[in-house]
Design a protein around this motif. Structure first.
Motif, PDB file in Angstrom:
ATOM      1  N   TRP A  35       0.790  -1.168  -0.367  1.00 52.30           N
ATOM      2  CA  TRP A  35      -0.135  -0.464   0.028  1.00 52.30           C
ATOM      3  C   TRP A  35       0.879   1.344   0.290  1.00 52.30           C
ATOM      4  O   TRP A  35       0.682   2.280  -0.626  1.00 52.30           O
ATOM      5  N   ALA A  76      -6.784  -4.633  -6.999  1.00 53.57           N
ATOM      6  CA  ALA A  76      -5.917  -3.811  -5.832  1.00 53.57           C
ATOM      7  C   ALA A  76      -5.609  -3.096  -6.877  1.00 53.57           C
ATOM      8  O   ALA A  76      -5.832  -1.592  -6.058  1.00 53.57           O
ATOM      9  N   SER A 106      -7.631   0.538  -8.818  1.00 56.19           N
ATOM     10  CA  SER A 106      -8.844   1.641  -9.207  1.00 56.19           C
ATOM     11  C   SER A 106      -9.916   1.236  -9.563  1.00 56.19           C
ATOM     12  O   SER A 106      -9.097   1.008 -11.367  1.00 56.19           O
ATOM     13  N   THR A 142      -9.804  -0.321  -5.214  1.00 59.89           N
ATOM     14  CA  THR A 142      -8.764   0.589  -4.509  1.00 59.89           C
ATOM     15  C   THR A 142      -9.571   1.893  -4.109  1.00 59.89           C
ATOM     16  O   THR A 142      -9.507   1.826  -6.007  1.00 59.89           O
ATOM     17  N   ILE A 182      -4.806   6.634  -0.619  1.00 56.25           N
ATOM     18  CA  ILE A 182      -5.531   5.222  -0.567  1.00 56.25           C
ATOM     19  C   ILE A 182      -6.314   5.710   0.701  1.00 56.25           C
ATOM     20  O   ILE A 182      -6.485   6.338   1.413  1.00 56.25           O
ATOM     21  N   LYS A 210      -8.258   1.117   2.489  1.00 56.45           N
ATOM     22  CA  LYS A 210      -6.919  -0.432   2.345  1.00 56.45           C
ATOM     23  C   LYS A 210      -6.613  -0.286   1.139  1.00 56.45           C
ATOM     24  O   LYS A 210      -7.784  -0.329   0.319  1.00 56.45           O
ATOM     25  N   ASN A 211      -5.428  -0.876   0.906  1.00 60.03           N
ATOM     26  CA  ASN A 211      -5.233  -0.931  -0.226  1.00 60.03           C
ATOM     27  C   ASN A 211      -7.202  -2.594  -0.428  1.00 60.03           C
ATOM     28  O   ASN A 211      -6.354  -3.410   0.242  1.00 60.03           O
ATOM     29  N   CYS A 212      -7.468  -2.736  -1.594  1.00 61.75           N
ATOM     30  CA  CYS A 212      -7.893  -3.642  -1.615  1.00 61.75           C
ATOM     31  C   CYS A 212      -7.202  -4.630  -2.649  1.00 61.75           C
ATOM     32  O   CYS A 212      -7.044  -5.399  -3.538  1.00 61.75           O
ATOM     33  N   TYR A 213      -6.706  -5.695  -1.061  1.00 62.87           N
ATOM     34  CA  TYR A 213      -5.446  -7.097  -1.732  1.00 62.87           C
ATOM     35  C   TYR A 213      -5.455  -7.970  -0.691  1.00 62.87           C
ATOM     36  O   TYR A 213      -5.499  -7.067   0.314  1.00 62.87           O
ATOM     37  N   GLU A 239      -8.495  -7.691   2.763  1.00 70.22           N
ATOM     38  CA  GLU A 239      -9.466  -6.573   2.516  1.00 70.22           C
ATOM     39  C   GLU A 239     -10.347  -6.920   0.909  1.00 70.22           C
ATOM     40  O   GLU A 239     -11.904  -6.124   1.000  1.00 70.22           O
TER      41      GLU A 239
END
Length: 196
Positions: A55, A113, A115, A133, A146, A149-152, A155
């Motif tokens: 992130w 992760a 956008s 994200t 961000i 949180k970073n969509c990873y 998450e």
């Protein structure tokens, strides 16, 4: 209502390459991209060596290339990217599966992760919703930070659970290609790793 649900990772799963880097080059040109990557070499190296979290490296990247750009302009770039570039990157087998799922009315989500701002325009043509994200915006401009949180990793599961009533579905099919998709794949009743 369909008893099936489909969850796709995007970068590397549906596409042949990472779209963050490709979107940047598409939006700013090869010269600015290469120059920027040279300046970001310390943080990119730190990421590869595991010294900098994903992130944090992403925020440094986004701040450098897109910090200060208006949200309106960023959305326009994402739309153009979805129109002109993404179709060239989608794996043939993946597109065939998407079309098959759409024809049978199965709800589909991309959980990425990246956008949603550069995925959604392409995805909506196939009735795919996008969870990704979120980018921080201040006074109508991208800050490079961000939002949340970073969509990873874990998450991804959190976003899925926040946005989809999983108990409505008997079968959950998930497609991924990396360690960042592990938790999402474990959530599924059937998972497909590097399937396309």
């Amino acid at each position: 209502m369909s008893k099936d649900l489909v969850l796709f990772d995007f970068d590397g799963t549906l596409t042949t390459k990472d779209t963050l880097l490709d979107f940047t080059q598409f939006s700013l040109g090869k010269g600015r991209f290469v120059k920027g990557m040279l300046r970001l070499l310390p943080s990119m190296t730190g990421l590869k060596l595991g010294l900098i979290p994903n992130w944090k490296a992403k925020e440094e990247y986004l701040s450098h290339f897109f910090g200060g750009i208006s949200l309106e302009q960023f959305i326009a770039l994402g739309k153009e990217y979805g129109e002109k570039r993404i179709p060239q990157l989608i794996r043939e087998k993946a597109l065939s599966s998407i079309i098959d799922y759409r024809e049978t009315g199965v709800p589909m989500y991309i959980v990425s992760a990246s956008s949603p701002l550069w995925i959604e325009h392409w995805a909506e043509k196939y009735d795919i919703k996008v969870l990704g994200t979120q980018l921080d915006v201040l006074e109508g401009r991208i800050t490079g930070k961000i939002d949340g949180k970073n969509c990873y990793g874990p998450e991804k599961v959190k976003r899925i659970q926040e946005n989809i009533q999983l108990s409505d579905f008997e079968n959950i099919y998930a497609y991924g290609d990396s360690s960042g998709d592990k938790e999402m794949l474990q959530l599924a009743t059937q998972c497909f790793y590097k399937y396309f």
